[in-house]
Design a protein around this motif. Structure first.
Motif, mmCIF file in Angstrom:
data_model
loop_
_atom_site.group_PDB
_atom_site.id
_atom_site.type_symbol
_atom_site.label_atom_id
_atom_site.label_comp_id
_atom_site.label_asym_id
_atom_site.label_seq_id
_atom_site.Cartn_x
_atom_site.Cartn_y
_atom_site.Cartn_z
ATOM 1 N N GLY A 1 0.816 -1.210 0.000
ATOM 2 C CA GLY A 1 0.000 0.000 0.000
ATOM 3 C C GLY A 1 0.851 1.262 0.000
ATOM 4 O O GLY A 1 0.562 2.224 -0.723
ATOM 5 N N ILE A 2 1.912 1.266 0.796
ATOM 6 C CA ILE A 2 2.813 2.427 0.841
ATOM 7 C C ILE A 2 3.503 2.614 -0.508
ATOM 8 O O ILE A 2 3.603 3.736 -1.030
ATOM 9 C CB ILE A 2 3.849 2.257 1.965
ATOM 10 N N ALA A 3 3.981 1.519 -1.086
ATOM 11 C CA ALA A 3 4.657 1.603 -2.384
ATOM 12 C C ALA A 3 3.706 2.141 -3.451
ATOM 13 O O ALA A 3 4.091 3.002 -4.269
ATOM 14 C CB ALA A 3 5.187 0.230 -2.789
ATOM 15 N N MET A 4 2.472 1.665 -3.465
ATOM 16 C CA MET A 4 1.510 2.145 -4.453
ATOM 17 C C MET A 4 1.174 3.616 -4.239
ATOM 18 O O MET A 4 1.014 4.379 -5.203
ATOM 19 C CB MET A 4 0.236 1.290 -4.379
ATOM 20 N N ALA A 5 1.070 4.026 -2.969
ATOM 21 C CA ALA A 5 0.789 5.432 -2.671
ATOM 22 C C ALA A 5 1.937 6.323 -3.136
ATOM 23 O O ALA A 5 1.712 7.422 -3.673
ATOM 24 C CB ALA A 5 0.554 5.608 -1.170
ATOM 25 N N LEU A 6 3.165 5.854 -2.960
ATOM 26 C CA LEU A 6 4.320 6.634 -3.408
ATOM 27 C C LEU A 6 4.346 6.745 -4.932
ATOM 28 O O LEU A 6 4.692 7.799 -5.485
ATOM 29 C CB LEU A 6 5.618 5.991 -2.907
ATOM 30 N N VAL A 7 3.972 5.676 -5.622
ATOM 31 C CA VAL A 7 3.905 5.727 -7.083
ATOM 32 C C VAL A 7 2.825 6.716 -7.527
ATOM 33 O O VAL A 7 3.027 7.510 -8.461
ATOM 34 C CB VAL A 7 3.630 4.322 -7.667
ATOM 35 N N ALA A 8 1.671 6.685 -6.852
ATOM 36 C CA ALA A 8 0.600 7.630 -7.174
ATOM 37 C C ALA A 8 1.059 9.071 -6.953
ATOM 38 O O ALA A 8 0.765 9.964 -7.756
ATOM 39 C CB ALA A 8 -0.636 7.328 -6.322
ATOM 40 N N PHE A 9 1.800 9.302 -5.868
ATOM 41 C CA PHE A 9 2.328 10.640 -5.599
ATOM 42 C C PHE A 9 3.322 11.050 -6.677
ATOM 43 O O PHE A 9 3.312 12.197 -7.156
ATOM 44 C CB PHE A 9 3.001 10.672 -4.227
ATOM 45 N N LEU A 10 4.194 10.116 -7.080
ATOM 46 C CA LEU A 10 5.187 10.403 -8.111
ATOM 47 C C LEU A 10 4.517 10.848 -9.399
ATOM 48 O O LEU A 10 4.908 11.860 -10.004
ATOM 49 C CB LEU A 10 6.046 9.159 -8.366
ATOM 50 N N PHE A 11 3.498 10.106 -9.833
ATOM 51 C CA PHE A 11 2.859 10.418 -11.103
ATOM 52 C C PHE A 11 1.903 11.606 -11.008
ATOM 53 O O PHE A 11 1.675 12.289 -12.001
ATOM 54 C CB PHE A 11 2.103 9.183 -11.624
ATOM 55 N N GLY A 12 1.373 11.838 -9.830
ATOM 56 C CA GLY A 12 0.377 12.896 -9.705
ATOM 57 C C GLY A 12 0.907 14.240 -9.248
ATOM 58 O O GLY A 12 0.304 15.282 -9.532
ATOM 59 N N ARG A 13 2.065 14.259 -8.548
ATOM 60 C CA ARG A 13 2.500 15.498 -7.903
ATOM 61 C C ARG A 13 3.931 15.924 -8.220
ATOM 62 O O ARG A 13 4.384 16.914 -7.652
ATOM 63 C CB ARG A 13 2.349 15.343 -6.384
#
Length: 289
Positions: free
Chosen positions: A147-159
């Motif tokens: 979950g943390i890894a996926m959240a970090l990927v989402a942050f990378l692509f979104g922000r």
């Protein structure tokens, strides 16, 4: 009810692993148009490096970091040596090449470490009581880490600007080049990120499955089922599809038969694709012929 809770938690943990691996496949595919069949075999090399570190007295967490690093470096070497020279638009050729790389990687593992199964240490031991159900702590850790890894990927692509550049390349490499984005650098970033996620997924999977040269073959194909179910061009679809596959296979194995778990999963996937060929979250593409 307690058994159902245990089945669901273990299913989500398995699905998180498939989702991580599927996310790595989709990131590489969207950035470089390469379906990387060698992803699991390269991650297997990382696993054997991690167990070698552990056998030398190194902490498991350090071994996991070593596995991620080795997998990323090996993957980048493969891309620069055998994938990049193919050029853009060589989808089938790249697919065949990555299959060949997968076979070579498995042969290297067998030659260096042997073919005898090995155990891989759990990152955490014991169980956590929820009601009357004893949930393996490793399963809960898998869910949290994924979950943390996926959240970090989402942050990378979104922000972040790097994420925006990767999304731009995924939409159109030619247009990205026109606006000044270094497409080759972004492609290397995508491969590094995708392979790192695969190596992390492998380290979370290995404590349950053990080690063998082809240990990641099954999760790779389930990850593919997840990305086709969710949508080949959707990162969110890869994650959600992987979770669905994980839950379905555990329900099928527990309440139907363990020997039919893959039949249950792939039958459901085929049914969805017959109704919605682009997957649950994918977008239909059109090509002029």
């Amino acid at each position: 009810m307690d058994q159902l809770l245990l089945v669901l938690v273990n299913g989500v943990a398995s699905g998180a692993i498939y989702g991580l691996m599927g996310l790595g496949l989709v990131i590489i595919y969207r950035a470089t148009d390469v379906v990387n069949f060698a992803l699991a075999s390269l991650a297997t090399i990382g696993l054997y490096v991690a167990i070698t570190f552990h056998d030398s007295g190194v902490a498991v967490v350090v071994g996991v970091l070593g596995a991620v690093a080795v997998t990323v470096v090996a993957g980048l070497v493969v891309r620069e040596v055998v994938i990049r020279p193919l050029g853009q638009g060589q989808l089938f050729a790249a697919l065949v090449v990555t299959m060949g790389v997968a076979l070579i990687a498995e042969s290297v593992v067998s030659s260096v470490w042997g073919t005898q199964p090995k155990s891989f240490p759990s990152l955490v031991e014991g169980t956590v009581g929820i009601g009357d159900a004893a949930i393996p702590a490793q399963s809960l850790l898998t869910i949290v880490v994924a979950g943390i890894a996926m959240a970090l990927v989402a942050f990378l692509f979104g922000r972040t600007s790097h994420g925006s550049a990767m999304r731009a390349v995924a939409e159109s490499a030619d247009t990205a080049t026109v606006v000044g984005i270094n497409v080759q650098r972004i492609a290397r970033m995508a491969w590094a990120l995708g392979l790192g996620l695969a190596a992390l997924a492998a380290c979370l999977y290995a404590p349950k499955a053990g080690l063998a040269p082809t240990v990641l073959a099954a999760p790779l194909f389930r990850a593919f089922a997840g990305i086709f179910l969710g949508g080949l061009n959707s990162m969110y679809g890869a994650v959600i599809g992987g979770l669905i596959v994980g839950v379905l296979e555990n329900i099928g194995a527990t309440y139907v038969s363990a020997s039919f778990r893959d039949t249950f999963v792939f039958s459901f996937t085929i049914l969805v694709l017959l109704i919605r060929p682009q997957g649950l979250f994918g977008t239909r593409t059109f090509q002029r012929v």
